[in-house]
Design an enzyme around this catalytic site. Sequence first.
Site, PDB file in Angstrom:
ATOM      1  N   GLU A 252      -0.306   5.762  23.174  1.00 46.80           N
ATOM      2  CA  GLU A 252      -1.307   6.843  23.102  1.00 46.80           C
ATOM      3  C   GLU A 252      -1.705   6.948  21.638  1.00 46.80           C
ATOM      4  O   GLU A 252      -1.049   7.641  20.861  1.00 46.80           O
ATOM      5  CB  GLU A 252      -0.698   8.165  23.591  1.00 46.80           C
ATOM      6  CG  GLU A 252      -0.200   8.132  25.013  1.00 46.80           C
ATOM      7  CD  GLU A 252      -1.320   8.294  26.046  1.00 46.80           C
ATOM      8  OE1 GLU A 252      -2.467   8.571  25.663  1.00 46.80           O
ATOM      9  OE2 GLU A 252      -1.017   8.141  27.244  1.00 46.80           O
ATOM     10  N   CYS A 286      -6.049  14.296  18.734  1.00 50.92           N
ATOM     11  CA  CYS A 286      -6.504  12.937  19.036  1.00 50.92           C
ATOM     12  C   CYS A 286      -7.839  12.985  19.767  1.00 50.92           C
ATOM     13  O   CYS A 286      -8.617  12.040  19.708  1.00 50.92           O
ATOM     14  CB  CYS A 286      -5.455  12.201  19.862  1.00 50.92           C
ATOM     15  SG  CYS A 286      -4.930  13.150  21.287  1.00 50.92           S
TER      16      CYS A 286
END
Length: 496
Positions: A252, A286
């Site tokens: 991720e 993110c």
Amino acid sequence: MVGQLLERLGVQPHTFQGGEHAVYTPIDGSQIAGVRLESAEAVRAKIATGHQAFLAWRDVPAPRRGELVRIFGEVLREHKAELGELVSIEAGKITQEGLGEVQEMIDICDFAVGLSRQLYGLTIASERPGHHMRETWHPLGVVGVISAFNFPVAVWAWNTTLALVAGNAVIWKPSEKTPLTALASQALFDKALKRFGDAPQGLAQLIIGDREAGEALVDDARVPLISATGSTRMGREVGPRVAARFGRSILELGGNNAMILAPSADLDLAVRGILFSAVGTAGQRCTTLRRLIAHRSIKDEVVTRLKAAYGKVRIGDPRQDNLVGPLMDKQAFDAMQSALARARDEGGTVFGGERQLQDRYPDAYYVSPAIVEMPGQTDVVRHETFAPILYVLSYDEFEDALHLNNDVPQGLSSCIFTLDVREAERFQSASGSDCGIANVNIGTSGAEIGGAFGGEKETGGGRESGSDAWKAYMRRQTNTVNYSRQLPLAQGIVFD
Ligand code: NAD
């Protein structure tokens, strides 16, 4: 004060006092704790303990495993305010976002408890008479979780709750910038373990360590799955190392998320959506909105409205009534300033981006969020800078906007604001956005736990959290059972 908060969360003082690794709060840059770093040898010992725990846990019925996670959700509810406050102190998130992160932990507990009574396999039609075929899912082993500073507790909970109901043990290496929230989360988990009663020792363990400790986890063949969240740079190192020993990884990594703003968009909604996505968490998510691709006919109007909105954003101590807290550290501030300098060199016009409150907090780094109008998608725009910089690009044709959306190395989140159903559907079609997340009339950040979370290309391809992400934490087995008195072979093969 942090000491008292940690003790209320059940953390033992010797674990956060007197250690050689200093922990700072981004709120004023002061040192708030000193933790001890664990060696690679200590990590290997924890992996051995975790493996033993796994051997016992995998035979505990999944709904009973779910009971542990249910209790953990209860403990988190009891300590939501305290853990949220610690997230604000250690990661600089505003109070609402600190609490929101703990709520995410609670939500994933609820999801995982439900899952513990599912973990569905399949039955498959066999081509042979008197045969059954099915697919079953089994626990994997010790799951290694590596997490980033900006979601210091939720990412661990996404991974750990699913891994536990799936029958695995977990070892967590948090960011070296946020060990305190990790110690607190582990203490709360230990509290849940006590209430649960008979879980094997070492079922979920914590490693406070630096890169060396992380590498010991990554390289160990007794850890069949590494779930690593962080920069693309980190993923480039971790991914190949895990693959080299035929381990699995969930990566991720960084995002470079865009919004297409179409001429039909509801601009009031869009401006609010942009503000939360681009400025929230001081641009350190993110999924932060980093690129606004606005139709030329509305670009100037939206930029004017955004500048007015940015001008009103309250910046300051995240525990007070502010919307934007500090950047994590000087390194983040320097990266932001050098990106702004590059953007100017590449033809950009910068609004905002200056350091704020330096007289009051000389050792902390508050900034006004920046809006940068760019002549095109230049190198700096294609790069993730982990700070509140919103690059604004313009387009004339919808196809060009789609191309810009996709023409970056990362592929995490994306969105379109439009009232044109053709554009909305096209954006979410096979030839639309190439990202793991594609939203309509909602910004790029703030995902719910019910969906699978993750992205494509340099974002790493992993999926966590909801939907069927649990399958990554289990091994798939295909079973064929013959209940006939014959031994027919597949494909009609005769072998006598
Ligand atoms: P980082 O890459 O510096 O560190 C992340 C973690 O990886 C830390 O725990 C670090 O100690 C560890 N690490 C680094 N190198 C390692 C190695 N060689 N072996 C083992 N472990 C190693 O990231 P950061 O600055 O903490 O976080 C910001 C980044 O994380 C941004 O790029 C952001 O987009 C990304 N992020 C992605 C997601 C997502 O779900 N896609 C979520 C949060 C953050």
